[in-house]
Design a protein around this motif. Structure first.
Motif, short mmCIF file in Angstrom:
data_model
loop_
_atom_site.label_atom_id
_atom_site.label_comp_id
_atom_site.label_asym_id
_atom_site.label_seq_id
_atom_site.Cartn_x
_atom_site.Cartn_y
_atom_site.Cartn_z
N ALA A 34 -34.17 1.19 85.62
CA ALA A 34 -34.06 1.03 84.17
C ALA A 34 -34.79 2.16 83.46
CB ALA A 34 -34.63 -0.32 83.73
N GLY A 35 -34.27 2.54 82.30
CA GLY A 35 -34.95 3.56 81.50
C GLY A 35 -36.35 3.14 81.13
N HIS A 36 -36.54 1.86 80.83
CA HIS A 36 -37.87 1.41 80.40
C HIS A 36 -38.87 1.36 81.55
CE1 HIS A 36 -36.27 -2.68 81.48
NE2 HIS A 36 -37.54 -2.89 81.84
N CYS A 37 -38.38 1.53 82.78
CA CYS A 37 -39.30 1.60 83.92
C CYS A 37 -39.90 2.99 84.09
CB CYS A 37 -38.57 1.21 85.20
SG CYS A 37 -38.10 -0.54 85.27
N VAL A 38 -39.36 3.99 83.39
CA VAL A 38 -39.90 5.34 83.51
C VAL A 38 -40.38 5.90 82.17
CG1 VAL A 38 -38.48 5.86 85.52
CG2 VAL A 38 -37.63 6.44 83.25
N HIS A 39 -39.92 5.32 81.07
CA HIS A 39 -40.35 5.77 79.74
C HIS A 39 -40.29 4.60 78.77
CE1 HIS A 39 -40.30 7.73 75.78
NE2 HIS A 39 -40.82 8.79 76.39
N LEU A 40 -41.43 4.29 78.15
CA LEU A 40 -41.49 3.17 77.22
C LEU A 40 -42.44 3.53 76.08
CD1 LEU A 40 -40.46 0.25 76.80
CD2 LEU A 40 -42.52 -0.53 77.99
N GLN A 41 -41.91 3.57 74.88
CA GLN A 41 -42.71 3.98 73.73
C GLN A 41 -43.90 3.06 73.49
OE1 GLN A 41 -39.95 4.26 70.46
NE2 GLN A 41 -38.87 6.02 71.32
N ALA A 42 -43.73 1.77 73.75
CA ALA A 42 -44.78 0.79 73.47
C ALA A 42 -46.05 1.03 74.27
CB ALA A 42 -44.27 -0.63 73.72
N VAL A 43 -45.92 1.70 75.42
CA VAL A 43 -47.11 1.95 76.24
C VAL A 43 -47.51 3.42 76.24
CG1 VAL A 43 -46.65 -0.03 77.71
CG2 VAL A 43 -45.76 2.22 78.36
N GLY A 44 -46.82 4.23 75.44
CA GLY A 44 -47.24 5.62 75.31
C GLY A 44 -46.32 6.66 75.90
N GLY A 45 -45.12 6.24 76.35
CA GLY A 45 -44.17 7.24 76.83
C GLY A 45 -43.95 7.22 78.32
N TRP A 46 -44.10 8.38 78.96
CA TRP A 46 -43.74 8.56 80.37
C TRP A 46 -44.66 7.80 81.32
CZ3 TRP A 46 -39.19 10.40 81.54
CH2 TRP A 46 -38.57 11.32 80.69
N MET A 47 -44.07 7.13 82.27
CA MET A 47 -44.82 6.55 83.38
C MET A 47 -45.24 7.68 84.33
SD MET A 47 -44.60 3.46 82.40
CE MET A 47 -43.52 2.38 81.44
N LYS A 48 -46.28 7.41 85.11
CA LYS A 48 -46.82 8.42 86.01
C LYS A 48 -46.86 7.88 87.44
CE LYS A 48 -49.86 10.10 82.30
NZ LYS A 48 -51.27 10.33 81.90
N LYS A 49 -46.99 8.80 88.38
CA LYS A 49 -47.23 8.46 89.79
C LYS A 49 -46.19 7.49 90.33
CE LYS A 49 -52.18 9.28 89.19
NZ LYS A 49 -53.53 8.69 89.17
N LEU A 50 -44.91 7.76 90.06
CA LEU A 50 -43.84 6.89 90.53
C LEU A 50 -43.67 7.00 92.05
CD1 LEU A 50 -43.21 7.16 87.43
CD2 LEU A 50 -40.82 6.81 88.04
N LEU A 51 -43.62 5.86 92.70
CA LEU A 51 -43.47 5.79 94.15
C LEU A 51 -42.45 4.70 94.49
CD1 LEU A 51 -44.95 6.86 96.91
CD2 LEU A 51 -45.86 4.54 96.91
N PHE A 52 -41.46 5.05 95.30
CA PHE A 52 -40.41 4.11 95.69
C PHE A 52 -40.63 3.66 97.13
CE2 PHE A 52 -35.95 3.53 97.35
CZ PHE A 52 -35.70 2.32 96.71
N ALA A 53 -40.60 2.34 97.34
CA ALA A 53 -40.76 1.76 98.67
C ALA A 53 -39.53 0.92 98.99
CB ALA A 53 -42.02 0.91 98.74
N PRO A 54 -38.50 1.51 99.64
CA PRO A 54 -37.28 0.75 99.95
C PRO A 54 -37.54 -0.38 100.93
CG PRO A 54 -37.27 2.88 101.06
CD PRO A 54 -38.45 2.89 100.14
N ALA A 55 -36.85 -1.51 100.70
CA ALA A 55 -36.94 -2.69 101.55
C ALA A 55 -38.37 -3.23 101.64
CB ALA A 55 -36.37 -2.41 102.94
N TYR A 56 -39.15 -2.98 100.61
CA TYR A 56 -40.51 -3.53 100.56
C TYR A 56 -40.45 -5.03 100.81
CZ TYR A 56 -45.07 -4.82 98.57
OH TYR A 56 -46.34 -5.32 98.36
N ASP A 57 -41.39 -5.53 101.63
CA ASP A 57 -41.42 -6.97 101.91
C ASP A 57 -42.82 -7.39 102.32
OD1 ASP A 57 -39.75 -9.52 102.36
OD2 ASP A 57 -40.82 -9.30 104.27
#
Length: 280
Positions: A96-119
């Motif tokens: 989602a767009g709001h998972c990477v950029h959201l005005q309410a919290v100040g803009g761009w998210m940082k330190k994005l890390l993807f963990a496929p099949a996390y369990d």
């Protein structure tokens, strides 16, 4: 379609993709996301109602779906859901767009890390650090939920492999696909803890609300925060499983408590995907 029934492995202006660097080296970001840090990741709000059903159809068919961890401006840790989509560079996830950029919290998210099949804390297919993010100005500037999607280009895993080579991916469809949809996600807010994959499946209807013109509505589905960005899958007339959108929101007004809204891929999403898959 991926479901309990069949388990398979207003017009927008044309978007100029926005690309942002991760802000730290891949090693630094990977070191930041320790199991303890992942456990601290929280969703943005609280909702006590039960939602969705645990995915019990095996991990092989959904190993391209995973948890997306991020640090919001100010240092708070958060989490969404994302899924690998087929791409020329074999390194793209949709969320989602709001998972990477959201005005309410100040803009761009940082330190994005993807963990496929996390369990339950395990990361069976490694982790992948975001290198760049493509979102539409309609989201970054106006937060138009019709454009609440993002395509993220990832770096390799700890062994130097591209994510699609490890987990596979599903093609994205940028044209409407009628019929039943399946939404998957890692809802975090109670009664969930974000540790296991959940899903909703069933017929969809158009969203009849100006907040998400062109979106689709899945009922019943009450997955909580943390499921945002999770894939919506459909099966085409020729039997192909494709991703058609992402979870955007779940409204809480009376009469809407039992639905999830999806932002559907279309022309703008196609442009963002094309931009993301050209990056190395």
């Amino acid at each position: 379609m991926i479901s309990a029934l069949s388990v398979v492995a207003a017009a927008l202006v044309a978007a100029t993709p926005v690309t942002t660097p991760a802000g730290a080296s891949q090693d630094e970001i990977r070191a930041y996301w320790t199991p303890e840090a992942m456990a601290e990741a929280v969703a943005a709000s609280d909702d006590p109602h039960p939602d969705g059903v645990s995915w019990t159809y095996g991990t092989e068919s959904v190993r391209n779906v995973g948890r997306l961890f991020m640090e919001i401006p100010g240092g708070k840790k958060a989490t969404c859901t994302a899924a690998v989509v087929e791409a020329a560079n074999r390194s793209v996830i949709a969320t989602a767009g709001h998972c990477v950029h959201l005005q309410a919290v100040g803009g761009w998210m940082k330190k994005l890390l993807f963990a496929p099949a996390y369990d339950k804390g395990t990361r069976p297919y490694g982790t992948y650090v975001a290198k760049s993010v493509a979102i539409a100005p309609a989201w970054s500037e106006r937060e138009d939920h019709k454009a609440d999607f993002a395509f993220v280009t990832l770096g390799p895993d700890e062994q130097g492999r591209s994510v699609q080579n490890v987990t596979g991916g599903r093609p994205a469809s940028f044209a409407p696909v009628p019929g039943e949809k399946t939404a998957l996600g890692y809802p975090f807010v109670k009664p969930y803890d974000g540790e296991t994959l959940q899903y909703c499946s069933g017929p969809t209807t158009p969203v009849n609300d100006n907040r998400l013109v062109g979106g689709e509505q899945l009922t019943p589905c009450r997955m909580t925060n943390g499921a945002s960005g999770g894939p919506w899958y459909a099966r085409t007339a020729d039997g192909k499983d494709v991703q058609v959108g992402v979870t955007s929101a779940r409204p809480k007004e009376p009469g809407l408590e039992n639905v999830a809204w999806g932002a559907m891929f279309e022309g703008t999403a196609r442009e963002l995907h094309q931009h993301a898959e050209q990056l190395k």
